[in-house]
Scaffold this motif. Structure first.
Motif, PDB file in Angstrom:
ATOM      1  N   ALA A   1       0.874  -1.298   0.115  1.00 27.38           N
ATOM      2  CA  ALA A   1      -0.027  -0.080   0.008  1.00 27.38           C
ATOM      3  C   ALA A   1       1.036   1.363  -0.029  1.00 27.38           C
ATOM      4  N   ARG A   2       1.900   1.152   0.881  1.00 22.66           N
ATOM      5  CA  ARG A   2       2.690   2.443   0.980  1.00 22.66           C
ATOM      6  C   ARG A   2       3.390   2.799  -0.540  1.00 22.66           C
ATOM      7  N   ARG A   3       4.126   1.583  -1.087  1.00 27.34           N
ATOM      8  CA  ARG A   3       4.940   1.782  -2.145  1.00 27.34           C
ATOM      9  C   ARG A   3       3.960   2.213  -3.486  1.00 27.34           C
ATOM     10  N   SER A   4       2.597   1.730  -3.332  1.00 25.87           N
ATOM     11  CA  SER A   4       1.952   1.767  -4.504  1.00 25.87           C
ATOM     12  C   SER A   4       0.841   3.145  -4.470  1.00 25.87           C
ATOM     13  N   GLY A   5       0.856   3.541  -3.266  1.00 25.24           N
ATOM     14  CA  GLY A   5      -0.304   4.501  -3.142  1.00 25.24           C
ATOM     15  C   GLY A   5      -1.745   4.245  -3.081  1.00 25.24           C
ATOM     16  N   VAL A   6      -1.697   2.839  -3.126  1.00 21.15           N
ATOM     17  CA  VAL A   6      -3.093   2.166  -3.369  1.00 21.15           C
ATOM     18  C   VAL A   6      -3.562   1.946  -2.067  1.00 21.15           C
ATOM     19  N   ALA A   7      -4.787   2.103  -1.377  1.00 18.55           N
ATOM     20  CA  ALA A   7      -5.372   1.943  -0.444  1.00 18.55           C
ATOM     21  C   ALA A   7      -5.546   0.488  -0.088  1.00 18.55           C
ATOM     22  N   LYS A   8      -5.188   0.195   1.320  1.00 17.34           N
ATOM     23  CA  LYS A   8      -5.192  -1.320   1.416  1.00 17.34           C
ATOM     24  C   LYS A   8      -6.497  -2.020   1.438  1.00 17.34           C
TER      25      LYS A   8
END
Lengths: 171, 171
Positions: free
Chosen positions: B22-29
């Motif tokens: 989530a952190r690396r991709s910026g996509v919400a968990k």
């Protein structure tokens, strides 16, 4: 060392830190560092104790030597705590040069007795002079390791004996 | 998925958590969990993309099929990111049943085409009816895997061709 071996067996290499060993054993970190100046030294020592070295057998025939070594290795793969810790060492070796050295040393301990008996058999004429020693070791240990860590099929006596027979049958 | 593949390649399986993806991709968990309800599903998907499946070749001869498969596997072992991630999957499989399932599925993808060509050769009479298919797969893949992950010797064409010749030579 007892605490290190416990942690290794329970969690693989990732579970072994000097902090965790100190906590589990109640031994001060400074004392641990006096015996093993770096983490990889502690890990090498522990892994060496887990794996138990094989001496090269000398039964009087290459077939006998090979059966003894293959049987011992299969037994080690079936039972030793070393076998369940090995994948974490290989994984660490992919990224960490110190642990790549640990991995090579353990690997060499297991392949060296094969090297000894194959070279002796070449010397005595039991194997042809053009024998590729390293390829023969791969043909012997490869199928064992494959079953233990990849296909996870049983390492029974019939399978182990079959590898030896096939390698001997074509020399 | 791109972030997962990066993390897998850089750090092995231990480096892949839904938090980190989530952190690396910026996509919400929550979005990640909508696509992959559990971490092992995400990992299986990523590993499958890394390893690239082989179809069973059909060159018209068992020797040709075998050469094609062994060459493809050696190439995969020499170059694929999959090869450097595999040890961490095997390590996790020792302790985690979900990841043991992931490991078996990847393992089966690699062994299945061998199963297909060997069974076909038994059917056509190119191999004897008593051929032990699983043992033959261990004799073929074992030495390759041994060199890649254990002895770390080169997987050159001569070595790969030699395995095939020795297995074919004794049938």
């Amino acid at each position: 060392m007892a605490a290190t071996l416990e942690l290794l067996t329970e969690n693989g290499l990732g579970g072994v830190s000097v902090d965790e060993v100190a906590r589990r054993s109640g031994v001060a970190k400074t004392t641990i560092y006096r015996h093993w100046p770096v983490r990889s030294a502690l890990i090498l020592d522990a892994c060496t104790r887990l794996s138990s070295q094989h001496a090269a057998p000398d039964t009087g025939s290459f077939a006998g030597d090979l059966a003894a070594l293959m049987g011992g290795m299969a037994q080690l793969l079936r039972t030793a705590r070393w076998a369940s810790v090995t994948p974490s060492i290989i994984d660490a070796a992919e990224r960490d040069p110190d642990l790549a050295t640990v991995h090579s040393r353990i690997q060499l301990e297991h392949s060296a007795p094969f090297q000894v008996i194959i070279s002796r058999a070449v010397g005595s004429g039991d194997l042809p002079p053009q024998t590729d020693v390293q390829a023969m070791i791969a043909d012997l240990l490869g199928p064992l390791y494959y079953r233990r860590w990849f296909s996870r099929e049983p390492l029974d006596d019939a399978f182990v004996g079959g590898i030896t027979e096939r390698v001997l049958g074509r020399t």
